[in-house]
Write a protein that holds these residues in place. Structure first.
Motif, PDB file in Angstrom:
ATOM      1  N   ARG A  51       0.828  -1.211   0.000  1.00  0.00           N
ATOM      2  CA  ARG A  51       0.000   0.000   0.000  1.00  0.00           C
ATOM      3  C   ARG A  51       0.860   1.258   0.000  1.00  0.00           C
ATOM      4  O   ARG A  51       0.497   2.281  -0.562  1.00  0.00           O
ATOM      5  CB  ARG A  51      -0.889  -0.005   1.251  1.00  0.00           C
ATOM      6  CG  ARG A  51      -2.350  -0.040   0.975  1.00  0.00           C
ATOM      7  CD  ARG A  51      -3.223   0.135   2.204  1.00  0.00           C
ATOM      8  NE  ARG A  51      -2.693   1.027   3.194  1.00  0.00           N
ATOM      9  CZ  ARG A  51      -2.558   0.735   4.493  1.00  0.00           C
ATOM     10  NH1 ARG A  51      -2.897  -0.422   4.954  1.00  0.00           N
ATOM     11  NH2 ARG A  51      -2.081   1.615   5.331  1.00  0.00           N
ATOM     12  N   TRP A  52       2.008   1.182   0.678  1.00  0.00           N
ATOM     13  CA  TRP A  52       2.907   2.329   0.804  1.00  0.00           C
ATOM     14  C   TRP A  52       3.889   2.409  -0.357  1.00  0.00           C
ATOM     15  O   TRP A  52       4.813   3.193  -0.321  1.00  0.00           O
ATOM     16  CB  TRP A  52       3.697   2.226   2.100  1.00  0.00           C
ATOM     17  CG  TRP A  52       2.961   2.629   3.325  1.00  0.00           C
ATOM     18  CD1 TRP A  52       1.626   2.486   3.576  1.00  0.00           C
ATOM     19  CD2 TRP A  52       3.514   3.237   4.481  1.00  0.00           C
ATOM     20  NE1 TRP A  52       1.340   2.967   4.821  1.00  0.00           N
ATOM     21  CE2 TRP A  52       2.490   3.427   5.395  1.00  0.00           C
ATOM     22  CE3 TRP A  52       4.805   3.617   4.822  1.00  0.00           C
ATOM     23  CZ2 TRP A  52       2.697   4.005   6.637  1.00  0.00           C
ATOM     24  CZ3 TRP A  52       5.011   4.183   6.066  1.00  0.00           C
ATOM     25  CH2 TRP A  52       3.956   4.379   6.965  1.00  0.00           C
ATOM     26  N   ASN A  53       3.700   1.605  -1.353  1.00  0.00           N
ATOM     27  CA  ASN A  53       4.655   1.557  -2.452  1.00  0.00           C
ATOM     28  C   ASN A  53       3.894   1.506  -3.780  1.00  0.00           C
ATOM     29  O   ASN A  53       4.201   0.705  -4.639  1.00  0.00           O
ATOM     30  CB  ASN A  53       5.548   0.321  -2.294  1.00  0.00           C
ATOM     31  CG  ASN A  53       6.821   0.437  -3.088  1.00  0.00           C
ATOM     32  OD1 ASN A  53       7.057   1.414  -3.752  1.00  0.00           O
ATOM     33  ND2 ASN A  53       7.627  -0.595  -3.039  1.00  0.00           N
ATOM     34  N   GLY A  54       2.895   2.391  -3.893  1.00  0.00           N
ATOM     35  CA  GLY A  54       2.085   2.382  -5.103  1.00  0.00           C
ATOM     36  C   GLY A  54       1.870   3.775  -5.643  1.00  0.00           C
ATOM     37  O   GLY A  54       2.558   4.723  -5.268  1.00  0.00           O
ATOM     38  N   THR A  56      -0.729   5.713  -5.139  1.00  0.00           N
ATOM     39  CA  THR A  56      -1.413   6.648  -4.234  1.00  0.00           C
ATOM     40  C   THR A  56      -0.826   6.670  -2.822  1.00  0.00           C
ATOM     41  O   THR A  56      -1.346   7.367  -1.956  1.00  0.00           O
ATOM     42  CB  THR A  56      -2.912   6.323  -4.148  1.00  0.00           C
ATOM     43  OG1 THR A  56      -3.070   4.995  -3.632  1.00  0.00           O
ATOM     44  CG2 THR A  56      -3.584   6.456  -5.507  1.00  0.00           C
ATOM     45  N   GLY A  57       0.223   5.915  -2.569  1.00  0.00           N
ATOM     46  CA  GLY A  57       0.845   5.897  -1.254  1.00  0.00           C
ATOM     47  C   GLY A  57       2.334   5.638  -1.346  1.00  0.00           C
ATOM     48  O   GLY A  57       2.798   5.020  -2.300  1.00  0.00           O
ATOM     49  N   VAL A  58       3.059   6.140  -0.349  1.00  0.00           N
ATOM     50  CA  VAL A  58       4.509   5.971  -0.342  1.00  0.00           C
ATOM     51  C   VAL A  58       4.998   5.954   1.101  1.00  0.00           C
ATOM     52  O   VAL A  58       4.371   6.527   1.994  1.00  0.00           O
ATOM     53  CB  VAL A  58       5.205   7.100  -1.138  1.00  0.00           C
ATOM     54  CG1 VAL A  58       5.143   8.424  -0.404  1.00  0.00           C
ATOM     55  CG2 VAL A  58       6.624   6.735  -1.509  1.00  0.00           C
ATOM     56  N   GLY A  73       5.513   8.555   5.831  1.00  0.00           N
ATOM     57  CA  GLY A  73       4.681   8.044   4.756  1.00  0.00           C
ATOM     58  C   GLY A  73       3.723   9.103   4.280  1.00  0.00           C
ATOM     59  O   GLY A  73       3.561  10.154   4.911  1.00  0.00           O
ATOM     60  N   SER A  74       3.070   8.816   3.178  1.00  0.00           N
ATOM     61  CA  SER A  74       2.076   9.737   2.641  1.00  0.00           C
ATOM     62  C   SER A  74       1.094   8.968   1.772  1.00  0.00           C
ATOM     63  O   SER A  74       1.444   7.958   1.163  1.00  0.00           O
ATOM     64  CB  SER A  74       2.744  10.836   1.810  1.00  0.00           C
ATOM     65  OG  SER A  74       1.800  11.788   1.373  1.00  0.00           O
ATOM     66  N   PHE A  75      -0.131   9.484   1.757  1.00  0.00           N
ATOM     67  CA  PHE A  75      -1.164   8.991   0.863  1.00  0.00           C
ATOM     68  C   PHE A  75      -1.826  10.174   0.194  1.00  0.00           C
ATOM     69  O   PHE A  75      -1.935  11.246   0.799  1.00  0.00           O
ATOM     70  CB  PHE A  75      -2.240   8.195   1.625  1.00  0.00           C
ATOM     71  CG  PHE A  75      -1.792   6.850   2.078  1.00  0.00           C
ATOM     72  CD1 PHE A  75      -1.722   5.793   1.180  1.00  0.00           C
ATOM     73  CD2 PHE A  75      -1.454   6.629   3.392  1.00  0.00           C
ATOM     74  CE1 PHE A  75      -1.297   4.541   1.596  1.00  0.00           C
ATOM     75  CE2 PHE A  75      -1.035   5.381   3.817  1.00  0.00           C
ATOM     76  CZ  PHE A  75      -0.955   4.344   2.916  1.00  0.00           C
TER      77      PHE A  75
END
Length: 165
Positions: A51-54, A56-58, A73-75
């Motif tokens: 989820r954090w590597n797509g 819409t998220g990082v 992190g961010s979304f």
């Protein structure tokens, strides 16, 4: 020398360790708890990394000579793709006031800018004066929006935001 690297399946266990350390050392800084996240399965951690590597998220790790010393992190906001949210921001006490937090936020800003976001927002607990001052130095201001802090309803969280230039 501090380096910033994206959270990925290759460093998922480094991410897990630093996240649990952050929750244990600074529980007031997060909406989750060590007790809750220490019970997550390996599969749960892998799903989080995905989820954090797509698109819409990082998520990012700050590394000092191969040792994690911070994360962020961010979304993208689901309801407003022009807005991104900074989450899970933490720097180890050994690395505070050394520019690590600024590096992490700058990496999130760069990611958000690449996704065409125009605003980066965050929530900060009202009694965390050092975090509030840190964010203010980076150009964040209070929006006026507040909400109860999930882990202690006696506290509130302030929303802060800044334009992404």
């Amino acid at each position: 020398m501090i380096s910033i690297e994206p959270i990925s399946t290759q460093n998922v266990w480094v991410f897990k360790a630093i996240r649990l350390r952050a929750l244990k050392e600074d529980p007031h800084a997060f909406g989750s708890t060590y007790a809750k996240e220490s019970q997550l399965t390996d599969a749960d951690w892998m799903k989080r990394v995905q989820r954090w590597n797509g698109e819409t998220g990082v998520g990012f790790l700050a590394m000092d000579a191969g040792v994690a010393c911070g994360l962020a992190g961010s979304f993208l906001d689901e309801n407003n793709r022009g807005s991104a949210v900074l989450i899970s921001m933490w720097t180890a006490s050994t690395h505070r006031k050394r520019g690590v937090g600024r590096l992490l936020v700058n990496e999130v800003l760069n990611w958000a800018r690449s996704r065409k976001a125009r605003v980066l927002s965050l929530m900060v607990v009202s009694n965390d004066d050092s975090a509030i001052r840190f964010y203010e130095r980076l150009g964040f201001t209070r929006t006026g929006r507040t909400q109860p802090y999930p882990n202690d309803p006696a506290l509130i969280e302030y929303e802060m935001s800044r334009d992404i230039l």
